[in-house]
Design a protein around this motif. Structure first.
Motif, short mmCIF file in Angstrom:
data_model
loop_
_atom_site.label_atom_id
_atom_site.label_comp_id
_atom_site.label_asym_id
_atom_site.label_seq_id
_atom_site.Cartn_x
_atom_site.Cartn_y
_atom_site.Cartn_z
N ALA B 207 53.39 43.13 45.07
CA ALA B 207 52.32 44.02 44.37
C ALA B 207 52.82 44.57 42.83
CB ALA B 207 52.00 45.15 45.17
N HIS B 229 48.15 30.05 46.72
CA HIS B 229 47.45 29.83 47.99
C HIS B 229 46.73 31.10 48.36
CE1 HIS B 229 51.07 28.77 49.65
NE2 HIS B 229 50.95 29.58 50.44
N ASP B 230 47.31 32.23 48.16
CA ASP B 230 47.17 33.61 48.69
C ASP B 230 45.74 34.14 47.83
OD1 ASP B 230 46.93 35.91 49.30
OD2 ASP B 230 49.17 36.28 49.31
N LEU B 231 44.63 33.96 48.68
CA LEU B 231 43.42 34.66 48.06
C LEU B 231 43.44 36.00 47.65
CD1 LEU B 231 41.18 32.48 50.51
CD2 LEU B 231 41.41 32.31 47.94
N GLY B 232 44.58 36.69 48.56
CA GLY B 232 44.44 38.32 48.29
C GLY B 232 45.11 38.56 47.03
N VAL B 234 44.54 36.49 44.44
CA VAL B 234 43.55 36.01 43.49
C VAL B 234 42.48 37.14 43.23
CG1 VAL B 234 41.47 34.23 43.22
CG2 VAL B 234 43.62 33.33 44.30
N ALA B 235 42.24 37.64 44.31
CA ALA B 235 41.23 38.97 44.24
C ALA B 235 41.92 39.89 43.35
CB ALA B 235 40.88 39.55 45.75
N LYS B 236 43.23 39.97 43.49
CA LYS B 236 43.88 41.28 42.65
C LYS B 236 43.69 40.92 41.08
CE LYS B 236 47.82 44.23 43.05
NZ LYS B 236 47.18 45.22 43.52
N VAL B 237 44.06 39.50 40.74
CA VAL B 237 44.44 39.55 39.42
C VAL B 237 43.32 38.55 38.46
CG1 VAL B 237 46.90 39.60 39.67
CG2 VAL B 237 45.62 37.38 39.84
N ALA B 238 42.69 37.77 39.46
CA ALA B 238 41.90 36.82 38.66
C ALA B 238 40.50 37.23 37.94
CB ALA B 238 41.63 35.63 39.58
N PHE B 259 33.95 34.34 45.59
CA PHE B 259 34.40 35.16 46.84
C PHE B 259 33.15 35.74 47.55
CE2 PHE B 259 38.75 36.21 47.73
CZ PHE B 259 39.40 35.66 46.49
N MET B 274 41.72 32.63 56.24
CA MET B 274 42.43 33.65 55.90
C MET B 274 42.20 34.91 56.69
SD MET B 274 43.53 35.27 52.49
CE MET B 274 43.73 36.79 52.36
N PRO B 275 43.04 35.52 57.69
CA PRO B 275 42.79 36.73 58.39
C PRO B 275 42.77 37.89 57.34
CG PRO B 275 45.13 36.03 58.92
CD PRO B 275 44.64 34.97 57.94
N ASP B 276 41.72 38.87 57.39
CA ASP B 276 42.02 39.95 56.64
C ASP B 276 42.46 41.02 57.92
OD1 ASP B 276 39.63 40.11 57.91
OD2 ASP B 276 38.54 40.72 56.25
#
Lengths: 307, 364
Positions: B207, B229-232, B234-238, B259, B274-276
């Motif tokens: 983080a 490959h971590d979608l979390g 991706v959500a944070k930065v892209a 998303f 991906m489990p959230d």
């Protein structure tokens, strides 16, 4: 839950490593937890928190400095007799992080998986040995043709299945999975986790699941322990930990997990936690009961502030 | 949003890129017609399974393909400023020597997955940060030293003067990755490529590092490409996401579009697998089968065999990129006007609705 006998009961485990006359690394410092049969206990924490050391002390790759480890009614923390070694080595197995490094590249899958059987002379004939391996291979989603291949001929996910098969063939009561899925792709991780859950439902194996990926740990574990710098800071069921984290370290760990929801994630910053500046002294803390199975390591004053 | 982007300057434009590798088992078509655009100051994330070609694409941009790689077709246009002079080049037409002395490290910098293997264990970190500046910018030692100190402070390393003399093995994993970032930023690059920058790190440090890269990006107005490959993450930065499968981009769009309104069945699979933190299902969703072997020629859609929504045509003809909005494209026959109407899986739809609701509750 109280009338059940725990399968593994670790009490006040200490594991120190002496580097020199003056310097000792206190990797694990008074950790207590227990695991019931058929349960999954997740250990989380950052690198250097001692989570792998606990796994290795429990399976006796190390000699614990202090504390007791009771496994299946036998104390395994001191010097082990031959029968105790036999009991431990057949009933507790381990799955490692890197499936390439943990499989001997010069042996066939058949021999890798059957090694435990060979060591303990559990098969009377060659046929029986092969039959057992084939059964296990099918159980983990591989086919019997795979038995005569070498590890390099498999993909990462398949290799980890071989690692699981090797652990399962001994019919253990407890499997220690040390970062068993961390090296795999997301979609393969899901396959391996599903496999582990399925096997658990069928055979009632208990797992000690060591990982740093909290969303996977939450998914697979019944209870969770949070480690930092060798201290078990907080333990409880996953609902207790995730809905009511008490210790500031647990809270920072939870807030650091990136959410897969871009609109929220873009504007969120994670909580910071620095042990040196927080004024918390782990050595002074004791285990405090919150509710249910939820325990927090703190001094009474600290606890007052956090609650 | 699209209006503002249009005005921005395009710094990277990949067109029709195809790369194959000559191996003992014949030729492997690793990249099959990739098209990508990146604008100044924006962040692009490339996601996909291992072997989907995300790293190979970025190695081509850096000009560091392994020696058995052959570029069959395509162009990579890169725009940069040298002493305020705007220069356009096609990276694929440059010689390796020219790349080394003019582009790599100077205008395009890369951060690799494992900070231990990308640092030189026999040099102290100060020398490693200064090396690029002395080589590329012809800076003298004193200037370089000063700048290195500034950079270490920028990446959040305290006591920078002392740290300059440290060797990589004396630092923790997170610190090492900070040093790697400092090295990458030393020559003020126009483009920063991060190949799984946090996979080897703990969540808490992950983080911090992501927030750091984001912060520096804003300050220096550089463009960043993440391979992950971590979608979390991706959500944070892209800002933009490109989903790769078997050497092709199967869906691209803004992070919101991919998303909250995914169209390609492979993207559905990735998002579902991906489990959230709210996943309570008994069994995690997995995409059946495994990625295709690219040493065989791919007939039709490469994803067809693993796709429960595959149409007959998927096995015969490769789908083109269908346009959904000005920024959102997906390569699946399901978007053809004559295709039967197929909805995304119910569980995923519920999850997206839940995410949107959480976001609006949060005031975003």
């Amino acid at each position: 839950m109280d009338n059940k006998q725990p399968l593994l009961d670790v009490k006040d485990l200490k594991q120190f490593f002496r580097i020199s006359n003056k310097f000792t690394v206190k990797a694990v410092n008074g950790v207590s937890f227990h695991i019931y049969p058929g349960e999954t206990y997740g250990l989380v924490g950052e690198s250097g928190s001692g989570k792998s050391t606990i796994g290795r002390s429990v399976i006796r790759l190390y000699d614990p400095t202090a504390g007791t480890i009771n496994f299946d009614g036998v104390d395994i923390s001191g010097k082990l007799s031959d029968t105790e070694v036999q009991h431990l080595r057949t009933n507790m197995q381990m799955i490692f992080q890197d499936p390439m490094a943990s499989l001997n590249p010069r042996r066939k899958v058949l021999d890798i998986i059957a090694q435990g059987l060979d060591v303990h002379h559990l098969c009377k004939s060659k046929q029986e040995r092969e039959e057992k391996v084939y059964q296990i291979l099918e159980k983990v989603g591989l086919s019997r043709e795979h038995a005569n291949r070498y590890p390099h001929q498999f993909s990462g996910g398949q290799r980890q299945r071989i690692g699981i098969a090797r652990a399962l063939i001994m019919n253990p009561k407890l499997i220690i999975a040390d970062e068993a899925i961390s090296a795999l792709d997301v979609s393969i991780q899901a396959q391996v986790v599903n496999l582990m859950k399925e096997i658990q439902r069928e055979t009632n194996i208990a797992f000690l699941f060591i990982a740093h990926d909290l969303s996977m740990v939450k998914y697979i574990s019944d209870r969770i322990g949070v480690l930092h710098l060798g201290y078990l800071l907080e333990t409880g069921t996953k609902e207790e930990i995730f809905s009511n984290p008490v210790h500031p370290y647990t809270r920072s760990l939870l807030s650091a997990i990136p959410l897969s929801n871009p609109r929220i994630e873009k504007h969120r910053t994670s909580e910071t936690y620095e042990y040196e500046t927080s004024g918390i002294d782990y050595a002074k803390g004791v285990s405090n009961h919150i509710d249910g199975t939820h325990y927090v390591h703190a001094t009474p004053e600290e606890l007052k502030v956090w609650l | 949003m699209t209006e503002a982007i249009k005005k921005e300057e395009k710094i990277l434009s990949i067109r029709d890129l195809s790369i194959s590798f000559q191996t003992a088992l014949g030729s492997v078509d690793a990249i099959r017609g990739v098209e990508l655009d990146l604008y100044r100051g924006e962040t692009l994330a490339i996601v996909g399974e291992s072997g989907s070609g995300k790293s190979v694409t970025m190695k081509a941009v850096m000009g560091i393909l392994s020696s058995n790689g052959v570029i069959n077709s395509g162009s990579i246009d890169f725009t940069y400023y040298d002493n305020d002079e705007k220069i356009d080049v096609d990276i694929l037409k440059l010689t390796k020597k020219h790349m080394r002395s003019h582009i790599n490290g100077k205008h395009i910098a890369m951060i690799f997955q494992d900070p231990m293997t990308s640092l030189n264990p026999t040099m102290n970190i100060g020398a490693q940060i200064m090396e690029g500046m002395i080589w590329h910018k012809k800076a003298n030692k004193k200037e370089a030293y000063q700048r290195a100190l500034e950079l270490l402070e920028l990446v959040g390393i305290t006591d920078a003067k002392k740290r300059m003399k440290n060797y990589p093995h004396q630092l923790s994993g997170g610190m090492r990755q900070r040093v790697v970032i400092a090295i990458a930023l030393a020559c003020n690059p126009d483009l920063l490529i991060c190949d799984e920058p946090t996979t080897a790190l703990d969540v808490t440090i992950q983080a911090k590092i992501l927030e750091l890269i984001k912060d520096i990006q804003k300050k220096m107005n550089i463009s960043v490409i993440y391979i992950t490959h971590d979608l979390g993450v991706v959500a944070k930065v892209a800002d933009y996401v490109a989903v790769m499968y078997a050497g092709k981009i199967v869906e691209k769009g803004t992070v919101d579009e991919v998303f909250y309104d995914p169209r390609h069945p492979y993207t559905w699979g990735l998002l579902s697998a991906m489990p959230d933190l709210d996943t309570f299902d008994d069994v995690l969703y997995t995409i059946p089968g495994s990625p295709p072997n690219l040493s065989h020629k791919v007939e039709g859609d490469a994803f067809a065999d693993r796709n429960i929504y595959a149409l007959n045509i998927d096995h015969r003809l490769e789908p083109p990129m269908f346009k959904i909005s000005d920024t959102h494209y997906a390569a699946t026959w399901l978007l053809h006007e004559k295709a039967p109407k197929v909805e995304m899986p119910k569980a995923l739809k519920e999850r997206i609705e839940r995410m949107l609701k959480e976001a609006s509750d949060d005031g975003q």
